[in-house]
Design a protein around this motif. Structure first.
Motif, PDB file in Angstrom:
ATOM      1  N   LYS A   1       0.837  -1.205   0.000  1.00 37.85           N
ATOM      2  CA  LYS A   1       0.000   0.000   0.000  1.00 37.85           C
ATOM      3  C   LYS A   1       0.868   1.250   0.000  1.00 37.85           C
ATOM      4  O   LYS A   1       1.829   1.356   0.768  1.00 37.85           O
ATOM      5  CB  LYS A   1      -0.933   0.001   1.208  1.00 37.85           C
ATOM      6  N   SER A   2       0.543   2.203  -0.839  1.00 34.10           N
ATOM      7  CA  SER A   2       1.353   3.417  -0.989  1.00 34.10           C
ATOM      8  C   SER A   2       0.851   4.589  -0.164  1.00 34.10           C
ATOM      9  O   SER A   2       1.419   5.674  -0.212  1.00 34.10           O
ATOM     10  CB  SER A   2       1.394   3.837  -2.466  1.00 34.10           C
ATOM     11  N   GLY A   3      -0.204   4.380   0.616  1.00 40.09           N
ATOM     12  CA  GLY A   3      -0.744   5.448   1.451  1.00 40.09           C
ATOM     13  C   GLY A   3      -0.897   4.983   2.883  1.00 40.09           C
ATOM     14  O   GLY A   3      -0.588   3.839   3.222  1.00 40.09           O
ATOM     15  N   PRO A   4      -1.358   5.872   3.768  1.00 44.38           N
ATOM     16  CA  PRO A   4      -1.565   5.506   5.174  1.00 44.38           C
ATOM     17  C   PRO A   4      -2.538   4.345   5.312  1.00 44.38           C
ATOM     18  O   PRO A   4      -3.446   4.162   4.484  1.00 44.38           O
ATOM     19  CB  PRO A   4      -2.138   6.788   5.783  1.00 44.38           C
ATOM     20  N   LEU A   5      -2.361   3.547   6.364  1.00 48.17           N
ATOM     21  CA  LEU A   5      -3.213   2.383   6.585  1.00 48.17           C
ATOM     22  C   LEU A   5      -4.558   2.794   7.176  1.00 48.17           C
ATOM     23  O   LEU A   5      -4.661   3.772   7.913  1.00 48.17           O
ATOM     24  CB  LEU A   5      -2.526   1.408   7.548  1.00 48.17           C
ATOM     25  N   THR A   6      -5.596   2.040   6.844  1.00 48.15           N
ATOM     26  CA  THR A   6      -6.890   2.226   7.487  1.00 48.15           C
ATOM     27  C   THR A   6      -6.810   1.663   8.905  1.00 48.15           C
ATOM     28  O   THR A   6      -5.841   0.991   9.271  1.00 48.15           O
ATOM     29  CB  THR A   6      -7.991   1.477   6.719  1.00 48.15           C
ATOM     30  N   GLN A   7      -7.820   1.901   9.705  1.00 46.93           N
ATOM     31  CA  GLN A   7      -7.836   1.401  11.084  1.00 46.93           C
ATOM     32  C   GLN A   7      -7.767  -0.129  11.094  1.00 46.93           C
ATOM     33  O   GLN A   7      -7.048  -0.719  11.903  1.00 46.93           O
ATOM     34  CB  GLN A   7      -9.090   1.873  11.804  1.00 46.93           C
ATOM     35  N   GLU A   8      -8.510  -0.768  10.182  1.00 45.11           N
ATOM     36  CA  GLU A   8      -8.519  -2.228  10.117  1.00 45.11           C
ATOM     37  C   GLU A   8      -7.143  -2.762   9.708  1.00 45.11           C
ATOM     38  O   GLU A   8      -6.660  -3.762  10.252  1.00 45.11           O
ATOM     39  CB  GLU A   8      -9.577  -2.716   9.119  1.00 45.11           C
TER      40      GLU A   8
END
Length: 360
Positions: A191-198
């Motif tokens: 993933k190239s962006g910030p992670l989701t909470q999950e």
């Protein structure tokens, strides 16, 4: 007589203590060699050893002695440059990580045997601390992070007073901290962006998975296994996976924790630019105080800071400068003189300016 380890057979007897990066011999004089000793020699990357001319049963050793050149003894092949060793280990780690993702088993002996030659170079070239963030690449972040965490853990443990055996154990633990990442979904790893909470919740499971890889290994002390499990715990209880705090977190865990976060902050990520080692340490002091052991923070500050007079650096505004004087209480912010100017700049007062890179 001196022989190549490749020519050794069971029954050979050691004629001279064999030393690794340890305070005590890894194999003592007089030891009769067996298969377990050959494994230890490979793990420490020993090339040649002194043996008695006769085996334990009295028969003659058939191995060809290593020849001595005029004026010197050939003890081992010349070590390749540090960066080459580093990049070779990155390549190897990438390969075994892919195997772990496919269900392959972790071979700690093989990984350690690749790490040991690099540690020997690091012991002689401690200024590698200024290069690691430059060598790191976002596309192979886990490999770079694991190898660099091992190196920083070794240097930090040494500065903190661990004996050589402890430094090596922590370096091995450092390279194993993120083995559990092999169990993460590719969608998260790439993933190239910030992670989701999950996704963040899933990532926080990796210390548990890393521990599962190594929990049954006899090659690591229980203290190091616990350190791998706890390398994301924080003294104030804000870490994971258990939210442990204070005395429930071992000092070895704190070594790995600080090495881990320091390299992470100074590395290029798919979603975040890297920071200067000097600036990263300042941020830890300013924003993360209470989460890490103060004595270890000071030890890391001494490794990174305390530049000798005359050291050339690149500043955050791209100017090249020379260190004039470093105050013991301000190791990260020495007094400097920019090239082409006679003005002395006190970085303790010029807070928007900091050292970006040390010129080796």
């Amino acid at each position: 007589m001196k022989v190549s380890v490749h020519d050794l057979t069971e029954g050979c007897r050691i004629a001279q203590d064999i030393m690794g990066l340890t305070a005590n011999p890894i194999i003592k004089k007089g030891t009769e060699l067996s298969s377990i000793h050959f494994e230890a020699l490979r793990a420490f990357n020993i090339q040649h050893v002194e043996v008695y001319s006769k085996l334990a049963d009295g028969s003659k050793v058939e191995a060809e002695p290593v020849r001595e050149e005029a004026g010197s003894i050939v003890v081992a092949a010349e070590e390749p440059p540090l960066k080459k060793q580093y990049m070779e280990l990155i390549s190897y780690y990438n390969g075994v990580f892919n195997a772990w993702q496919s269900g392959g088993k972790l071979d700690i002996v093989a990984l350690k045997s690749r790490l040991m030659p690099l540690l020997r170079q690091v012991a002689k070239h401690k200024d590698v601390i200024y290069q690691l963030h430059r060598w790191s690449e976002a596309k192979s972040y886990i490999a770079h992070h694991s190898v660099s965490t091992a190196i920083i853990s070794y240097l930090l443990a040494e500065k903190a007073g661990y004996d050589q055996g402890g430094c090596i154990q922590l370096a091995v633990a450092g390279i194993l901290t993120d083995t559990g990442m092999a169990k993460m979904p590719l969608s998260i790893l790439k993933k190239s962006g910030p992670l989701t909470q999950e996704e963040a919740i899933e990532i926080r499971k990796h210390p548990l998975y890393s521990y599962q890889y190594i929990m049954d290994s006899p090659l690591l002390k229980n203290e190091m296994k616990a350190a791998i499990l706890q390398h994301h715990e924080r003294l104030d209880g804000s870490g994971y996976p258990k939210g442990s705090r204070g005395k429930d977190i071992s000092r070895s865990s704190q070594v790995l924790a600080l090495a881990d976060v320091f390299h992470a902050m100074t590395s290029e990520r798919l979603y975040r630019a890297k920071k200067s080692p000097f600036r990263a340490l300042e941020i830890i002091w300013e924003d993360e105080l209470g989460k890490f052991d103060i004595a270890l923070l000071k030890a890391l500050q001494e490794i990174v800071g305390g530049l000798a007079t005359g050291t050339r650096v690149i500043l955050s505004d791209d100017r090249t400068a020379e260190v004039i004087f470093t105050q013991p209480q301000h190791l990260l912010r020495p007094m400097i003189k920019a090239e082409g100017s006679e003005d002395i700049i006190d970085l303790t007062k010029e807070r928007k300016l900091y050292i970006e890179q040390v010129i080796s």
